[in-house]
Design a protein around this motif. Structure first.
Motif, mmCIF file in Angstrom:
data_model
loop_
_atom_site.group_PDB
_atom_site.id
_atom_site.type_symbol
_atom_site.label_atom_id
_atom_site.label_comp_id
_atom_site.label_asym_id
_atom_site.label_seq_id
_atom_site.Cartn_x
_atom_site.Cartn_y
_atom_site.Cartn_z
ATOM 1 N N THR A 1 62.564 36.367 63.034
ATOM 2 C CA THR A 1 61.987 37.526 63.783
ATOM 3 C C THR A 1 63.358 37.582 65.102
ATOM 4 O O THR A 1 62.800 39.292 65.206
ATOM 5 C CB THR A 1 60.565 37.431 64.152
ATOM 6 N N HIS A 2 63.323 37.072 65.499
ATOM 7 C CA HIS A 2 63.903 37.296 66.895
ATOM 8 C C HIS A 2 65.067 37.954 66.193
ATOM 9 O O HIS A 2 65.704 38.985 67.374
ATOM 10 C CB HIS A 2 64.296 36.375 67.335
ATOM 11 N N SER A 3 66.242 38.313 65.497
ATOM 12 C CA SER A 3 67.796 38.119 64.380
ATOM 13 C C SER A 3 67.087 39.550 64.715
ATOM 14 O O SER A 3 68.269 40.715 64.786
ATOM 15 C CB SER A 3 67.922 37.324 63.616
ATOM 16 N N VAL A 4 65.714 40.473 64.016
ATOM 17 C CA VAL A 4 65.540 41.391 63.371
ATOM 18 C C VAL A 4 64.933 42.563 64.409
ATOM 19 O O VAL A 4 65.548 43.320 64.698
ATOM 20 C CB VAL A 4 64.009 40.645 62.272
ATOM 21 N N ALA A 5 64.607 41.722 65.886
ATOM 22 C CA ALA A 5 64.440 41.915 66.203
ATOM 23 C C ALA A 5 65.967 42.686 67.356
ATOM 24 O O ALA A 5 65.578 43.991 67.708
ATOM 25 C CB ALA A 5 63.890 41.571 67.762
ATOM 26 N N LEU A 6 66.739 41.624 67.297
ATOM 27 C CA LEU A 6 68.264 42.966 67.980
ATOM 28 C C LEU A 6 69.026 43.566 67.359
ATOM 29 O O LEU A 6 69.201 44.273 67.651
ATOM 30 C CB LEU A 6 69.370 41.089 68.017
ATOM 31 N N ILE A 7 68.693 42.845 65.960
ATOM 32 C CA ILE A 7 69.284 44.512 65.286
ATOM 33 C C ILE A 7 68.563 46.042 64.963
ATOM 34 O O ILE A 7 68.920 46.808 64.691
ATOM 35 C CB ILE A 7 69.494 43.852 63.286
ATOM 36 N N LEU A 8 67.374 45.437 65.360
ATOM 37 C CA LEU A 8 66.533 46.663 65.092
ATOM 38 C C LEU A 8 66.793 47.662 66.429
ATOM 39 O O LEU A 8 66.679 48.422 66.571
ATOM 40 C CB LEU A 8 64.849 46.602 65.238
ATOM 41 N N GLN A 9 66.466 46.943 67.075
ATOM 42 C CA GLN A 9 66.783 47.370 68.898
ATOM 43 C C GLN A 9 68.432 48.570 68.705
ATOM 44 O O GLN A 9 68.411 49.394 69.227
ATOM 45 C CB GLN A 9 67.156 46.339 69.768
ATOM 46 N N ALA A 10 69.651 47.260 67.929
ATOM 47 C CA ALA A 10 70.946 48.285 68.044
ATOM 48 C C ALA A 10 70.472 49.705 66.972
ATOM 49 O O ALA A 10 71.257 50.371 67.605
ATOM 50 C CB ALA A 10 71.971 46.868 67.914
ATOM 51 N N LEU A 11 69.579 49.010 66.312
ATOM 52 C CA LEU A 11 69.934 50.920 65.268
ATOM 53 C C LEU A 11 69.082 51.545 65.537
ATOM 54 O O LEU A 11 68.695 52.556 65.123
ATOM 55 C CB LEU A 11 69.486 49.682 64.016
ATOM 56 N N SER A 12 68.344 51.114 66.298
ATOM 57 C CA SER A 12 67.102 52.756 66.948
ATOM 58 C C SER A 12 67.522 53.962 67.619
ATOM 59 O O SER A 12 66.868 54.931 67.237
ATOM 60 C CB SER A 12 66.098 52.101 68.520
ATOM 61 N N THR A 13 68.711 54.092 67.745
ATOM 62 C CA THR A 13 69.135 55.303 67.814
ATOM 63 C C THR A 13 70.348 55.343 67.655
ATOM 64 O O THR A 13 71.164 56.317 67.388
ATOM 65 C CB THR A 13 69.926 55.238 69.423
ATOM 66 N N HIS A 14 70.885 55.093 65.891
ATOM 67 C CA HIS A 14 72.110 54.833 65.252
ATOM 68 C C HIS A 14 71.696 56.628 64.486
ATOM 69 O O HIS A 14 70.411 57.242 63.845
ATOM 70 C CB HIS A 14 71.830 53.902 63.896
ATOM 71 N N PRO A 15 72.596 57.237 64.611
ATOM 72 C CA PRO A 15 72.254 58.899 64.185
ATOM 73 C C PRO A 15 72.909 58.770 62.799
ATOM 74 O O PRO A 15 72.747 59.953 62.287
ATOM 75 C CB PRO A 15 73.957 59.423 64.570
ATOM 76 N N SER A 16 73.163 58.307 61.389
ATOM 77 C CA SER A 16 73.267 58.446 60.434
ATOM 78 C C SER A 16 72.514 57.677 59.429
ATOM 79 O O SER A 16 72.283 57.687 57.902
ATOM 80 C CB SER A 16 74.431 58.288 59.793
ATOM 81 N N LEU A 17 72.099 56.430 60.024
ATOM 82 C CA LEU A 17 70.989 55.356 59.306
ATOM 83 C C LEU A 17 69.724 55.771 58.005
ATOM 84 O O LEU A 17 69.613 55.711 59.163
ATOM 85 C CB LEU A 17 70.468 54.096 59.904
ATOM 86 N N GLN A 18 70.392 55.425 56.914
ATOM 87 C CA GLN A 18 69.249 56.385 56.243
ATOM 88 C C GLN A 18 68.172 55.049 55.389
ATOM 89 O O GLN A 18 66.801 56.073 54.956
ATOM 90 C CB GLN A 18 69.346 56.917 55.423
ATOM 91 N N GLU A 19 68.900 54.271 55.558
ATOM 92 C CA GLU A 19 67.603 52.877 55.211
ATOM 93 C C GLU A 19 68.455 51.990 55.359
ATOM 94 O O GLU A 19 69.180 51.514 55.980
ATOM 95 C CB GLU A 19 67.988 53.197 53.445
ATOM 96 N N LEU A 20 67.292 51.215 55.772
ATOM 97 C CA LEU A 20 67.174 49.530 56.199
ATOM 98 C C LEU A 20 66.073 48.871 55.113
ATOM 99 O O LEU A 20 65.364 49.280 55.168
ATOM 100 C CB LEU A 20 66.961 49.310 57.176
ATOM 101 N N LYS A 21 67.051 47.336 54.991
ATOM 102 C CA LYS A 21 66.315 46.782 53.934
ATOM 103 C C LYS A 21 66.810 45.272 54.672
ATOM 104 O O LYS A 21 67.102 44.819 54.976
ATOM 105 C CB LYS A 21 66.472 46.282 52.102
#
Length: 66
Positions: A31-51
């Motif tokens: 869960t902590h690792s996912v939180a780190l990754i989601l925080q980094a991706l929260s402002t990503h300009p082009s990400l359309q899909e995350l699994k």
């Protein structure tokens, strides 16, 4: 994925601007690792899909930007 690996991935994702799809469903993230990754991706300009898959929390999550 160990916490250090998730931190390294998150740092790399902060610099990336062209990623469209990211599949981490077989990485055994905490869960902590996912939180780190989601925080980094929260402002990503082009990400359309995350699994992501968290065995203890939920089977599969599909998070997509509208």
């Amino acid at each position: 994925m160990l916490h250090a690996g998730a931190l390294a991935l998150a740092k790399g994702l902060l610099k990336n601007t062209s990623l469209l799809h990211l599949n981490l469903s077989s990485c055994r993230l905490t869960t902590h690792s996912v939180a780190l990754i989601l925080q980094a991706l929260s402002t990503h300009p082009s990400l359309q899909e995350l699994k992501v898959c968290l065995p203890c929390t939920f089977e599969h999550a599909l998070l997509s930007k509208p």
